[in-house]
Write a protein that holds these residues in place. Structure first.
Motif, PDB file in Angstrom:
ATOM      1  N   GLY A   1       0.762  -1.293  -0.052  1.00 55.96           N
ATOM      2  CA  GLY A   1       0.147  -0.187  -0.231  1.00 55.96           C
ATOM      3  C   GLY A   1       0.697   1.234  -0.112  1.00 55.96           C
ATOM      4  N   ALA A   2       0.237   2.495   0.167  1.00 54.49           N
ATOM      5  CA  ALA A   2       0.958   3.582  -0.007  1.00 54.49           C
ATOM      6  C   ALA A   2       0.324   4.443   1.027  1.00 54.49           C
ATOM      7  CB  ALA A   2       1.047   4.250  -1.483  1.00 54.49           C
ATOM      8  N   VAL A   3       0.983   5.726   1.608  1.00 50.62           N
ATOM      9  CA  VAL A   3       0.423   6.756   2.319  1.00 50.62           C
ATOM     10  C   VAL A   3       0.949   8.040   1.503  1.00 50.62           C
ATOM     11  CG1 VAL A   3       0.601   8.106   4.381  1.00 50.62           C
ATOM     12  CG2 VAL A   3       0.535   5.579   4.513  1.00 50.62           C
ATOM     13  N   LEU A   4       0.090   9.125   1.433  1.00 53.67           N
ATOM     14  CA  LEU A   4       0.287  10.087   0.684  1.00 53.67           C
ATOM     15  C   LEU A   4       0.338  11.526   1.599  1.00 53.67           C
ATOM     16  CD1 LEU A   4      -2.115   9.977  -2.483  1.00 53.67           C
ATOM     17  CD2 LEU A   4       0.384   9.850  -2.480  1.00 53.67           C
ATOM     18  N   THR A   5       1.043  12.386   1.342  1.00 53.49           N
ATOM     19  CA  THR A   5       1.131  13.511   1.921  1.00 53.49           C
ATOM     20  C   THR A   5       0.293  14.729   1.325  1.00 53.49           C
ATOM     21  OG1 THR A   5       2.943  14.366   0.713  1.00 53.49           O
ATOM     22  CG2 THR A   5       3.455  13.174   2.883  1.00 53.49           C
ATOM     23  N   CYS A   6      -0.089  15.603   1.969  1.00 49.82           N
ATOM     24  CA  CYS A   6      -1.151  16.636   1.614  1.00 49.82           C
ATOM     25  C   CYS A   6      -0.963  17.783   2.331  1.00 49.82           C
ATOM     26  CB  CYS A   6      -2.447  16.270   1.354  1.00 49.82           C
ATOM     27  SG  CYS A   6      -3.399  16.041   2.915  1.00 49.82           S
ATOM     28  N   PRO A   7      -1.190  18.875   1.824  1.00 51.25           N
ATOM     29  CA  PRO A   7      -1.349  20.331   2.682  1.00 51.25           C
ATOM     30  C   PRO A   7      -2.113  20.265   3.803  1.00 51.25           C
ATOM     31  CG  PRO A   7      -1.277  20.692   0.192  1.00 51.25           C
ATOM     32  CD  PRO A   7      -1.739  19.351   0.503  1.00 51.25           C
ATOM     33  N   ALA A   8      -1.666  20.871   4.818  1.00 51.65           N
ATOM     34  CA  ALA A   8      -2.454  20.967   6.057  1.00 51.65           C
ATOM     35  C   ALA A   8      -3.871  21.339   5.872  1.00 51.65           C
ATOM     36  CB  ALA A   8      -1.835  21.354   7.443  1.00 51.65           C
ATOM     37  N   TYR A   9      -3.842  22.464   4.988  1.00 48.63           N
ATOM     38  CA  TYR A   9      -4.943  23.157   5.221  1.00 48.63           C
ATOM     39  C   TYR A   9      -6.203  22.522   4.028  1.00 48.63           C
ATOM     40  CZ  TYR A   9      -3.399  24.669   0.291  1.00 48.63           C
ATOM     41  OH  TYR A   9      -2.648  24.810  -0.784  1.00 48.63           O
ATOM     42  N   PHE A  10      -6.026  21.345   3.255  1.00 49.99           N
ATOM     43  CA  PHE A  10      -6.724  20.831   2.545  1.00 49.99           C
ATOM     44  C   PHE A  10      -8.327  20.235   3.308  1.00 49.99           C
ATOM     45  CE2 PHE A  10      -4.549  18.887  -1.705  1.00 49.99           C
ATOM     46  CZ  PHE A  10      -4.477  20.190  -2.094  1.00 49.99           C
ATOM     47  N   LYS A  11      -9.223  20.597   2.571  1.00 42.02           N
ATOM     48  CA  LYS A  11     -10.610  20.431   2.965  1.00 42.02           C
ATOM     49  C   LYS A  11     -10.942  18.971   2.746  1.00 42.02           C
ATOM     50  CE  LYS A  11     -10.958  24.400   4.676  1.00 42.02           C
ATOM     51  NZ  LYS A  11     -10.692  24.514   5.944  1.00 42.02           N
TER      52      LYS A  11
ATOM     53  N   LYS B   1      -3.371   3.827   1.939  1.00 45.09           N
ATOM     54  CA  LYS B   1      -3.973   3.519   3.415  1.00 45.09           C
ATOM     55  C   LYS B   1      -4.202   4.707   4.218  1.00 45.09           C
ATOM     56  CE  LYS B   1      -1.155  -0.777   3.912  1.00 45.09           C
ATOM     57  NZ  LYS B   1      -2.428  -1.371   4.471  1.00 45.09           N
ATOM     58  N   GLY B   2      -3.938   5.911   3.421  1.00 42.77           N
ATOM     59  CA  GLY B   2      -4.086   7.268   4.612  1.00 42.77           C
ATOM     60  C   GLY B   2      -3.499   8.505   4.003  1.00 42.77           C
ATOM     61  N   LEU B   3      -3.825   9.507   4.388  1.00 45.49           N
ATOM     62  CA  LEU B   3      -3.266  10.724   4.173  1.00 45.49           C
ATOM     63  C   LEU B   3      -2.631  11.312   5.347  1.00 45.49           C
ATOM     64  CD1 LEU B   3      -5.698  12.804   2.257  1.00 45.49           C
ATOM     65  CD2 LEU B   3      -3.977  11.235   1.028  1.00 45.49           C
ATOM     66  N   VAL B   4      -1.258  12.091   4.995  1.00 43.02           N
ATOM     67  CA  VAL B   4      -0.499  12.603   6.182  1.00 43.02           C
ATOM     68  C   VAL B   4      -0.478  13.879   5.935  1.00 43.02           C
ATOM     69  CG1 VAL B   4       1.540  12.552   7.886  1.00 43.02           C
ATOM     70  CG2 VAL B   4       0.372  10.671   7.072  1.00 43.02           C
ATOM     71  N   ASP B   5      -0.702  14.857   6.759  1.00 46.49           N
ATOM     72  CA  ASP B   5      -0.412  16.363   6.330  1.00 46.49           C
ATOM     73  C   ASP B   5       1.171  16.522   6.333  1.00 46.49           C
ATOM     74  OD1 ASP B   5      -3.127  16.546   6.662  1.00 46.49           O
ATOM     75  OD2 ASP B   5      -3.191  17.843   8.513  1.00 46.49           O
ATOM     76  N   ASP B   6       1.551  17.316   5.353  1.00 49.60           N
ATOM     77  CA  ASP B   6       2.905  17.702   5.302  1.00 49.60           C
ATOM     78  C   ASP B   6       3.233  18.175   6.632  1.00 49.60           C
ATOM     79  OD1 ASP B   6       2.697  17.325   2.566  1.00 49.60           O
ATOM     80  OD2 ASP B   6       2.119  19.323   2.111  1.00 49.60           O
ATOM     81  N   PRO B   7       2.960  19.017   7.485  1.00 55.30           N
ATOM     82  CA  PRO B   7       3.745  19.640   8.727  1.00 55.30           C
ATOM     83  C   PRO B   7       3.912  18.371   9.575  1.00 55.30           C
ATOM     84  CG  PRO B   7       1.930  21.160   7.952  1.00 55.30           C
ATOM     85  CD  PRO B   7       2.011  19.954   7.103  1.00 55.30           C
TER      86      PRO B   7
ATOM     87  N   GLY C   1       6.600  26.519   0.875  1.00 52.07           N
ATOM     88  CA  GLY C   1       6.432  26.365  -0.355  1.00 52.07           C
ATOM     89  C   GLY C   1       5.501  26.871  -1.045  1.00 52.07           C
ATOM     90  N   ALA C   2       4.906  26.236  -1.883  1.00 53.72           N
ATOM     91  CA  ALA C   2       3.571  26.567  -2.811  1.00 53.72           C
ATOM     92  C   ALA C   2       2.249  26.650  -1.963  1.00 53.72           C
ATOM     93  CB  ALA C   2       3.492  25.782  -3.942  1.00 53.72           C
ATOM     94  N   ALA C   3       2.382  25.651  -0.789  1.00 52.46           N
ATOM     95  CA  ALA C   3       1.234  25.488   0.269  1.00 52.46           C
ATOM     96  C   ALA C   3       1.210  26.824   1.006  1.00 52.46           C
ATOM     97  CB  ALA C   3       1.212  24.389   0.798  1.00 52.46           C
ATOM     98  N   PHE C   4       2.144  27.080   1.352  1.00 54.05           N
ATOM     99  CA  PHE C   4       2.677  28.446   2.237  1.00 54.05           C
ATOM    100  C   PHE C   4       1.637  28.514   3.379  1.00 54.05           C
ATOM    101  CE2 PHE C   4       3.169  32.915   3.294  1.00 54.05           C
ATOM    102  CZ  PHE C   4       4.282  33.001   2.933  1.00 54.05           C
ATOM    103  N   ASP C   5       1.765  27.832   4.235  1.00 55.64           N
ATOM    104  CA  ASP C   5       0.936  27.737   5.446  1.00 55.64           C
ATOM    105  C   ASP C   5       1.617  27.396   6.597  1.00 55.64           C
ATOM    106  OD1 ASP C   5       1.568  24.988   5.772  1.00 55.64           O
ATOM    107  OD2 ASP C   5      -0.391  24.269   4.652  1.00 55.64           O
ATOM    108  N   ALA C   6       0.949  27.589   7.965  1.00 58.73           N
ATOM    109  CA  ALA C   6       1.878  27.232   9.099  1.00 58.73           C
ATOM    110  C   ALA C   6       0.680  26.535   9.966  1.00 58.73           C
ATOM    111  CB  ALA C   6       2.071  28.765   9.835  1.00 58.73           C
TER     112      ALA C   6
END
Length: 211
Positions: A117-127, A150-156, A185-190
């Motif tokens: 399987g695999a786990v993907l990262t995504c920006p923290a602000y994604f709805k 298997k799931g998503l993990v926020d980048d931070p 980066g392009a996401a530009f969040d905290a």
């Protein structure tokens, strides 16, 4: 026993890694021999063919109207379409094409070791809509079976996990801290993250997200 891939699907590049049977983190190289695969997608004009990665950048340099190099930011828009080449593509279509390429490269590197399987990262602000589109991405392995996401993990969160894992061997009492993680980066969040990290317990709480 198989492995679970960690796929960092970035705005500009996609990286893949896994943890081997000895608990060692291993980074996979692309088919071009680089540490990452450009998150680029190119639709060949007048042909039912698409290219991804470095070759997409090369072909698209002379035909930028059919090249997409930052589709991740639009994956949260269900009705957003890119009119490229002879067709129309959603951000999820582009994600699937890039995932197929990096998973194919991973299979070649791993040889007889199966991918569980695999786990993907995504920006923290994604709805939830954006996260759903990422979770629903369909990728087939070389054996014809569907890759299990298997799931998503926020980048931070992924950043904090990596940092804490690197510190843990030298911290006998563990790590109990609150971090402010900037994604410049392009996401530009905290993101504010509270960590209680020991060899027996690894707990991470997200306290706040902005961006």
């Amino acid at each position: 026993m198989g492995v679970v891939l960690g796929i960092d699907y970035g705005m500009s590049e996609t990286k893949v890694s896994y943890v081997d049977e000895n608990g060692k983190l291993c980074h996979l190289r692309s088919s071009e021999g680089t540490d990452s695969t450009p998150s680029a997608f190119y639709a060949v004009p007048n042909r039912d063919e698409v290219l991804v990665g470095a070759v997409a950048l090369m072909e698209g340099a002379m035909d930028p109207e059919n090249l997409v190099i930052n589709s991740k930011g639009n994956i949260r828009c269900d009705d957003y379409n890119f009119c490229l080449g002879a067709g129309s593509y959603t951000s999820k279509d582009i994600l699937e094409a890039i995932l197929k390429q990096v998973v194919r490269d991973a299979e070649e590197h791993l040889g007889d070791v199966p991918i569980d399987g695999a786990v993907l990262t995504c920006p923290a602000y994604f709805k939830e809509s954006a996260r759903r589109n990422m979770r629903e991405a369909k990728v087939e392995l070389s054996n014809g079976q569907k890759l299990t996401l298997k799931g998503l993990v926020d980048d931070p969160t992924a950043t904090v996990i990596s940092y804490c894992e690197s510190l843990l061997p030298s911290c006998a009492e563990g790590i109990s801290k609150t971090f402010l993680v900037y994604d410049l980066g392009a996401a530009f969040d905290a993101t504010v993250v509270k960590v209680n990290y020991t060899r027996d317990e690894k707990k991470i709480d997200i306290l706040g997200i902005g961006g």
